[in-house]
Design a protein around this motif. Sequence first.
Motif, PDB file in Angstrom:
ATOM      1  N   ALA A 154       0.811  -1.222   0.000  1.00 18.73           N
ATOM      2  CA  ALA A 154       0.000   0.000   0.000  1.00 18.73           C
ATOM      3  C   ALA A 154       0.841   1.268   0.000  1.00 18.73           C
ATOM      4  O   ALA A 154       0.569   2.205  -0.756  1.00 18.73           O
ATOM      5  N   VAL A 155       1.844   1.328   0.850  1.00 14.76           N
ATOM      6  CA  VAL A 155       2.652   2.549   0.944  1.00 14.76           C
ATOM      7  C   VAL A 155       3.363   2.860  -0.373  1.00 14.76           C
ATOM      8  O   VAL A 155       3.269   3.980  -0.886  1.00 14.76           O
ATOM      9  N   PRO A 156       4.076   1.897  -0.981  1.00 13.69           N
ATOM     10  CA  PRO A 156       4.732   2.221  -2.258  1.00 13.69           C
ATOM     11  C   PRO A 156       3.744   2.640  -3.350  1.00 13.69           C
ATOM     12  O   PRO A 156       4.037   3.538  -4.141  1.00 13.69           O
ATOM     13  N   LEU A 157       2.581   1.999  -3.396  1.00 15.77           N
ATOM     14  CA  LEU A 157       1.600   2.360  -4.418  1.00 15.77           C
ATOM     15  C   LEU A 157       1.114   3.786  -4.213  1.00 15.77           C
ATOM     16  O   LEU A 157       1.040   4.575  -5.167  1.00 15.77           O
ATOM     17  N   ALA A 158       0.785   4.146  -2.977  1.00 12.50           N
ATOM     18  CA  ALA A 158       0.319   5.506  -2.697  1.00 12.50           C
ATOM     19  C   ALA A 158       1.408   6.538  -2.978  1.00 12.50           C
ATOM     20  O   ALA A 158       1.118   7.650  -3.438  1.00 12.50           O
ATOM     21  N   GLN A 159       2.654   6.175  -2.738  1.00 19.24           N
ATOM     22  CA  GLN A 159       3.758   7.094  -3.024  1.00 19.24           C
ATOM     23  C   GLN A 159       3.921   7.330  -4.514  1.00 19.24           C
ATOM     24  O   GLN A 159       4.313   8.427  -4.935  1.00 19.24           O
ATOM     25  N   ARG A 160       3.603   6.333  -5.329  1.00 21.47           N
ATOM     26  CA  ARG A 160       3.730   6.486  -6.781  1.00 21.47           C
ATOM     27  C   ARG A 160       2.557   7.241  -7.388  1.00 21.47           C
ATOM     28  O   ARG A 160       2.597   7.573  -8.579  1.00 21.47           O
ATOM     29  N   CYS A 161       1.530   7.504  -6.581  1.00 25.19           N
ATOM     30  CA  CYS A 161       0.328   8.206  -7.062  1.00 25.19           C
ATOM     31  C   CYS A 161       0.015   9.390  -6.141  1.00 25.19           C
ATOM     32  O   CYS A 161      -1.065   9.445  -5.527  1.00 25.19           O
ATOM     33  N   PRO A 162       0.919  10.349  -6.013  1.00 23.48           N
ATOM     34  CA  PRO A 162       0.754  11.397  -5.006  1.00 23.48           C
ATOM     35  C   PRO A 162      -0.424  12.329  -5.239  1.00 23.48           C
ATOM     36  O   PRO A 162      -0.890  12.986  -4.306  1.00 23.48           O
ATOM     37  N   ASP A 163      -0.911  12.410  -6.474  1.00 27.57           N
ATOM     38  CA  ASP A 163      -2.030  13.304  -6.773  1.00 27.57           C
ATOM     39  C   ASP A 163      -3.384  12.595  -6.717  1.00 27.57           C
ATOM     40  O   ASP A 163      -4.420  13.228  -6.921  1.00 27.57           O
ATOM     41  N   LEU A 164      -3.361  11.311  -6.434  1.00 32.31           N
ATOM     42  CA  LEU A 164      -4.584  10.512  -6.408  1.00 32.31           C
ATOM     43  C   LEU A 164      -5.133  10.433  -4.991  1.00 32.31           C
ATOM     44  O   LEU A 164      -4.396  10.125  -4.046  1.00 32.31           O
ATOM     45  N   SER A 165      -6.417  10.712  -4.821  1.00 34.78           N
ATOM     46  CA  SER A 165      -7.070  10.546  -3.526  1.00 34.78           C
ATOM     47  C   SER A 165      -7.322   9.063  -3.295  1.00 34.78           C
ATOM     48  O   SER A 165      -8.064   8.419  -4.044  1.00 34.78           O
ATOM     49  N   ILE A 166      -6.688   8.522  -2.261  1.00 38.17           N
ATOM     50  CA  ILE A 166      -6.762   7.091  -1.947  1.00 38.17           C
ATOM     51  C   ILE A 166      -7.475   6.917  -0.609  1.00 38.17           C
ATOM     52  O   ILE A 166      -7.174   7.621   0.361  1.00 38.17           O
ATOM     53  N   VAL A 167      -8.416   5.980  -0.563  1.00 36.41           N
ATOM     54  CA  VAL A 167      -9.144   5.689   0.675  1.00 36.41           C
ATOM     55  C   VAL A 167      -8.813   4.258   1.076  1.00 36.41           C
ATOM     56  O   VAL A 167      -9.130   3.308   0.357  1.00 36.41           O
ATOM     57  N   LEU A 168      -8.166   4.102   2.222  1.00 37.89           N
ATOM     58  CA  LEU A 168      -7.788   2.784   2.740  1.00 37.89           C
ATOM     59  C   LEU A 168      -9.007   2.129   3.376  1.00 37.89           C
ATOM     60  O   LEU A 168      -9.538   2.620   4.367  1.00 37.89           O
ATOM     61  N   ASP A 169      -9.447   1.009   2.804  1.00 35.69           N
ATOM     62  CA  ASP A 169     -10.641   0.332   3.306  1.00 35.69           C
ATOM     63  C   ASP A 169     -10.361  -0.436   4.593  1.00 35.69           C
ATOM     64  O   ASP A 169      -9.265  -0.974   4.810  1.00 35.69           O
ATOM     65  N   HIS A 170     -11.391  -0.527   5.421  1.00 35.89           N
ATOM     66  CA  HIS A 170     -11.437  -1.433   6.568  1.00 35.89           C
ATOM     67  C   HIS A 170     -10.274  -1.248   7.540  1.00 35.89           C
ATOM     68  O   HIS A 170      -9.791  -2.224   8.134  1.00 35.89           O
ATOM     69  N   CYS A 171      -9.833   0.011   7.679  1.00 36.58           N
ATOM     70  CA  CYS A 171      -8.743   0.327   8.627  1.00 36.58           C
ATOM     71  C   CYS A 171      -7.483  -0.484   8.344  1.00 36.58           C
ATOM     72  O   CYS A 171      -6.645  -0.698   9.236  1.00 36.58           O
ATOM     73  N   GLY A 172      -7.309  -0.927   7.095  1.00 38.22           N
ATOM     74  CA  GLY A 172      -6.132  -1.733   6.779  1.00 38.22           C
ATOM     75  C   GLY A 172      -6.259  -3.179   7.205  1.00 38.22           C
ATOM     76  O   GLY A 172      -5.255  -3.900   7.277  1.00 38.22           O
ATOM     77  N   VAL A 173      -7.461  -3.641   7.477  1.00 40.28           N
ATOM     78  CA  VAL A 173      -7.760  -5.044   7.808  1.00 40.28           C
ATOM     79  C   VAL A 173      -6.871  -5.590   8.928  1.00 40.28           C
ATOM     80  O   VAL A 173      -6.108  -6.553   8.730  1.00 40.28           O
ATOM     81  N   PRO A 174      -6.934  -5.009  10.103  1.00 45.01           N
ATOM     82  CA  PRO A 174      -6.156  -5.546  11.221  1.00 45.01           C
ATOM     83  C   PRO A 174      -6.708  -6.898  11.674  1.00 45.01           C
ATOM     84  O   PRO A 174      -7.909  -7.153  11.573  1.00 45.01           O
ATOM     85  N   ASP A 175      -5.834  -7.741  12.183  1.00 40.81           N
ATOM     86  CA  ASP A 175      -6.242  -9.043  12.731  1.00 40.81           C
ATOM     87  C   ASP A 175      -6.685  -8.826  14.177  1.00 40.81           C
ATOM     88  O   ASP A 175      -5.945  -9.094  15.121  1.00 40.81           O
ATOM     89  N   ILE A 176      -7.911  -8.361  14.324  1.00 44.61           N
ATOM     90  CA  ILE A 176      -8.417  -8.036  15.659  1.00 44.61           C
ATOM     91  C   ILE A 176      -8.614  -9.308  16.472  1.00 44.61           C
ATOM     92  O   ILE A 176      -8.263  -9.367  17.659  1.00 44.61           O
ATOM     93  N   ALA A 177      -9.166 -10.342  15.852  1.00 46.32           N
ATOM     94  CA  ALA A 177      -9.402 -11.595  16.574  1.00 46.32           C
ATOM     95  C   ALA A 177      -8.099 -12.183  17.104  1.00 46.32           C
ATOM     96  O   ALA A 177      -8.061 -12.773  18.183  1.00 46.32           O
ATOM     97  N   GLY A 178      -7.013 -12.017  16.336  1.00 47.48           N
ATOM     98  CA  GLY A 178      -5.719 -12.541  16.759  1.00 47.48           C
ATOM     99  C   GLY A 178      -4.934 -11.604  17.655  1.00 47.48           C
ATOM    100  O   GLY A 178      -3.826 -11.953  18.101  1.00 47.48           O
TER     101      GLY A 178
END
Length: 287
Positions: A154-178
């Motif tokens: 995610a980080v490298p992709l967002a860095q390569r698209c600095p003018d693009l509005s990016i919305v990270l879904d689901h809080c980055g999918v943390p392993d809450i159960a674990g």
Amino acid sequence: MQIIDTHLHLMYPDTLRYAWAASVPELQGAATVEMFETLARPLGIERALMMEVDVDEPDIEAEIDVVGALVARTDTCVEGMIAACRPERPGTAFAAFVERLAARPHVKGVRRVLHTSPDTLSASQTFSDNLNRLAAQGLSFDLCVLARQLRGVAVPLAQRCPDLSIVLDHCGVPDIAGGALDAWRADLRAIAALPNVSCKISGIVAYAGAGWTVETLRPYFEHVIACFGWERVVWGSDWPVCRLGGDLARWVDATHALLHGCSADEQAALLNRNAQRLYRLGSASGV
């Protein structure tokens, strides 16, 4: 306070094909706007964006047409959608696709599911070049990755698209159960440092395990706010996927509990105001 749902899944299996659903019995069958509104309107969810449901690739534009027809009716809560896309496709196909999207004003952004794809899928220059075409048309990109993919994908992709509005879904999918909190905290902080990235507080009940409580979710919610602030967060129901961790009413109740003690301005930012800005929605009374 009015809620804008930025992550509503609608499924019409009589019209569209969803190959992935064969392995998820709980999510097979129709999930229509009428079914959703019966549950959502009493909870204060008055407006919604339909999030693509990873339809089979030949049906991507058919799904866009189905949602366009819902928006055109004007008697549903659906005001637009985040459409599926395939930015890994080389040549001019994606450019032509983006041009067609620009002529469909109900499309507010796009998403390419990455959490079930190889990590290398989004690493190519073609992928990022194609995403950069979205910014020129004012379209956003919803980014769905697993927690382990935050730093390396995610980080490298967002860095390569600095003018693009990016919305990270689901809080980055943390392993809450674990209970995998620490590594996710550091990696979420890394992507939040990029000013073109916002975060969607959605989906986490599906990853919380049986018996979750508001206090189970609180450390994750509070860290998202600490990293992104109140102006770079939006809310999503993730219905009907949220049923894997409870139901819609339980998730909305948990959201209100997590917001207890926050100012009216902070609550409005998460529940409706930021969604209007990030997804270019008109304002409405009751906001």
